[in-house]
Motif scaffolding. Structure first.
Motif, PDB file in Angstrom:
ATOM      1  N   ASN A 257       0.857  -1.178   0.000  1.00 44.86           N
ATOM      2  CA  ASN A 257       0.000   0.000   0.000  1.00 44.86           C
ATOM      3  C   ASN A 257       0.905   1.244   0.000  1.00 44.86           C
ATOM      4  N   THR A 258       0.916   1.995  -1.115  1.00 41.31           N
ATOM      5  CA  THR A 258       1.917   3.045  -1.319  1.00 41.31           C
ATOM      6  C   THR A 258       1.927   4.083  -0.201  1.00 41.31           C
ATOM      7  N   GLU A 259       0.779   4.614   0.171  1.00 43.82           N
ATOM      8  CA  GLU A 259       0.716   5.633   1.224  1.00 43.82           C
ATOM      9  C   GLU A 259       1.141   5.055   2.571  1.00 43.82           C
ATOM     10  N   PHE A 260       0.689   3.844   2.842  1.00 40.67           N
ATOM     11  CA  PHE A 260       1.013   3.165   4.096  1.00 40.67           C
ATOM     12  C   PHE A 260       2.516   2.913   4.193  1.00 40.67           C
ATOM     13  N   ILE A 261       3.115   2.380   3.115  1.00 40.36           N
ATOM     14  CA  ILE A 261       4.542   2.077   3.090  1.00 40.36           C
ATOM     15  C   ILE A 261       5.365   3.356   3.146  1.00 40.36           C
ATOM     16  N   GLN A 262       4.920   4.402   2.446  1.00 40.29           N
ATOM     17  CA  GLN A 262       5.640   5.671   2.455  1.00 40.29           C
ATOM     18  C   GLN A 262       5.750   6.232   3.872  1.00 40.29           C
ATOM     19  N   ASN A 263       4.692   6.106   4.638  1.00 42.81           N
ATOM     20  CA  ASN A 263       4.709   6.569   6.026  1.00 42.81           C
ATOM     21  C   ASN A 263       5.703   5.766   6.861  1.00 42.81           C
ATOM     22  N   LYS A 264       5.752   4.457   6.633  1.00 42.03           N
ATOM     23  CA  LYS A 264       6.698   3.611   7.376  1.00 42.03           C
ATOM     24  C   LYS A 264       8.139   3.952   7.007  1.00 42.03           C
ATOM     25  N   ILE A 265       8.369   4.192   5.705  1.00 40.46           N
ATOM     26  CA  ILE A 265       9.708   4.559   5.242  1.00 40.46           C
ATOM     27  C   ILE A 265      10.148   5.867   5.902  1.00 40.46           C
ATOM     28  N   LYS A 266       9.258   6.839   5.950  1.00 40.94           N
ATOM     29  CA  LYS A 266       9.573   8.132   6.566  1.00 40.94           C
ATOM     30  C   LYS A 266       9.949   7.947   8.041  1.00 40.94           C
ATOM     31  N   LYS A 267       9.163   7.158   8.774  1.00 40.56           N
ATOM     32  CA  LYS A 267       9.442   6.946  10.200  1.00 40.56           C
ATOM     33  C   LYS A 267      10.759   6.196  10.406  1.00 40.56           C
ATOM     34  N   THR A 268      11.035   5.218   9.537  1.00 39.04           N
ATOM     35  CA  THR A 268      12.279   4.451   9.640  1.00 39.04           C
ATOM     36  C   THR A 268      13.482   5.358   9.408  1.00 39.04           C
ATOM     37  N   LYS A 269      13.420   6.207   8.387  1.00 38.22           N
ATOM     38  CA  LYS A 269      14.524   7.116   8.108  1.00 38.22           C
ATOM     39  C   LYS A 269      14.712   8.118   9.247  1.00 38.22           C
ATOM     40  N   GLU A 270      13.628   8.613   9.791  1.00 36.64           N
ATOM     41  CA  GLU A 270      13.716   9.558  10.910  1.00 36.64           C
ATOM     42  C   GLU A 270      14.395   8.901  12.106  1.00 36.64           C
ATOM     43  N   PHE A 271      14.098   7.616  12.336  1.00 33.17           N
ATOM     44  CA  PHE A 271      14.712   6.900  13.442  1.00 33.17           C
ATOM     45  C   PHE A 271      16.226   6.788  13.252  1.00 33.17           C
ATOM     46  N   PHE A 272      16.661   6.407  12.048  1.00 35.94           N
ATOM     47  CA  PHE A 272      18.086   6.187  11.813  1.00 35.94           C
ATOM     48  C   PHE A 272      18.867   7.488  11.686  1.00 35.94           C
ATOM     49  N   GLU A 273      18.220   8.552  11.264  1.00 32.29           N
ATOM     50  CA  GLU A 273      18.914   9.832  11.127  1.00 32.29           C
ATOM     51  C   GLU A 273      19.380  10.376  12.475  1.00 32.29           C
ATOM     52  N   SER A 274      18.775   9.912  13.544  1.00 35.75           N
ATOM     53  CA  SER A 274      19.145  10.390  14.878  1.00 35.75           C
ATOM     54  C   SER A 274      20.282   9.573  15.499  1.00 35.75           C
ATOM     55  N   LEU A 275      20.787   8.576  14.769  1.00 36.30           N
ATOM     56  CA  LEU A 275      21.763   7.647  15.341  1.00 36.30           C
ATOM     57  C   LEU A 275      23.148   7.826  14.732  1.00 36.30           C
ATOM     58  N   GLU A 276      24.154   7.494  15.526  1.00 33.10           N
ATOM     59  CA  GLU A 276      25.538   7.490  15.063  1.00 33.10           C
ATOM     60  C   GLU A 276      26.201   6.206  15.517  1.00 33.10           C
ATOM     61  N   GLY A 277      27.190   5.763  14.768  1.00 32.63           N
ATOM     62  CA  GLY A 277      27.892   4.552  15.162  1.00 32.63           C
ATOM     63  C   GLY A 277      29.040   4.247  14.237  1.00 32.63           C
ATOM     64  N   ASP A 278      29.696   3.133  14.524  1.00 31.32           N
ATOM     65  CA  ASP A 278      30.831   2.680  13.731  1.00 31.32           C
ATOM     66  C   ASP A 278      30.485   1.419  12.943  1.00 31.32           C
ATOM     67  N   TYR A 279      29.759   0.514  13.615  1.00 36.47           N
ATOM     68  CA  TYR A 279      29.362  -0.741  12.996  1.00 36.47           C
ATOM     69  C   TYR A 279      27.916  -1.092  13.345  1.00 36.47           C
ATOM     70  N   PHE A 280      27.316  -1.878  12.468  1.00 42.34           N
ATOM     71  CA  PHE A 280      26.120  -2.628  12.837  1.00 42.34           C
ATOM     72  C   PHE A 280      26.580  -4.029  13.213  1.00 42.34           C
ATOM     73  N   TYR A 281      25.981  -4.575  14.248  1.00 43.15           N
ATOM     74  CA  TYR A 281      26.351  -5.903  14.750  1.00 43.15           C
ATOM     75  C   TYR A 281      25.101  -6.780  14.778  1.00 43.15           C
ATOM     76  N   LEU A 282      25.167  -7.926  14.103  1.00 37.20           N
ATOM     77  CA  LEU A 282      24.042  -8.858  14.022  1.00 37.20           C
ATOM     78  C   LEU A 282      24.416 -10.182  14.658  1.00 37.20           C
TER      79      LEU A 282
END
Length: 199
Positions: free
Chosen positions: A79-104
């Protein structure tokens, strides 16, 4: 306790930020985040001699994630509008973060089949090195789900003696398929606390 995969940010001072965890699965977005300059490393959670976890470059992982999210929108997956909103929230979350590595650390999930965790992690490492294929396979899978949704929608509404039951059944199937697509994107579950805190 459910077997989970866990993803964290590791900073240069070795401080960690718990990002997310997933039950019985390793979401594609976790793989994408560790897909740049990926290395097999020792677990920071479990005492184990072999390298049963993965880490990847932070900046490169963010860029790869954003590219993936932008392509989801361009391909009009879900659902384009639904997914677009999720993408926006995901990017906003990561834009506030800093780091050196991702660890899985997916060792709990990798051991579910009873195989050696090191070799299972090595297989995961090889798949992540070819992350573009993983992404393409994901698109194909989701597009097939969408095809099923369109197929059902084009038959609605049913008419005739048994129309009510058929329409109700179709509505439930549409809800299930849309929910499955939503879960595949795994964009609603960022932020801690995680079951394990890494000191």
């Amino acid at each position: 306790m459910a077997n989970r995969s866990y993803i964290y940010i590791i900073k240069k001072d070795e401080k960690t930020i718990g990002l997310s965890e997933a039950k019985y699965d390793i979401p594609l977005v976790f793989k994408i985040l560790v897909s740049q300059h990926t290395q097999m490393v020792k677990s920071r959670i479990f005492e184990y001699d072999d390298t049963i976890a993965l880490q990847g470059d932070f900046k490169g992982g963010i860029e790869k994630l954003y590219s993936f999210l932008d392509n989801i929108y361009l391909k009009q997956i879900g659902n384009t509008e639904f997914i677009q909103n999720k993408i926006k929230k995901t990017k906003e979350f990561f834009e506030s973060l800093e780091g050196d590595y991702f660890y899985l650390d997916a060792s709990e999930v990798l051991e579910m089949d009873g195989e050696d965790i090191f070799f299972e992690n090595k297989k995961l490492f090889e798949r992540i090195k070819n992350i573009d294929k993983e992404i393409d396979d994901f698109y194909k899978y989701v597009e097939e789900k969408q095809r099923l949704i369109y197929e059902i929608q084009n038959k609605l509404p049913y008419k005739g003696l048994f129309a009510k039951g058929k329409n109700e059944k179709a509505a439930l199937e549409l809800k299930r398929l849309n929910s499955e697509i939503d879960d595949l994107f795994f964009m609603d579950y960022w932020g801690g606390p995680l079951y394990y805190t890494i000191d």
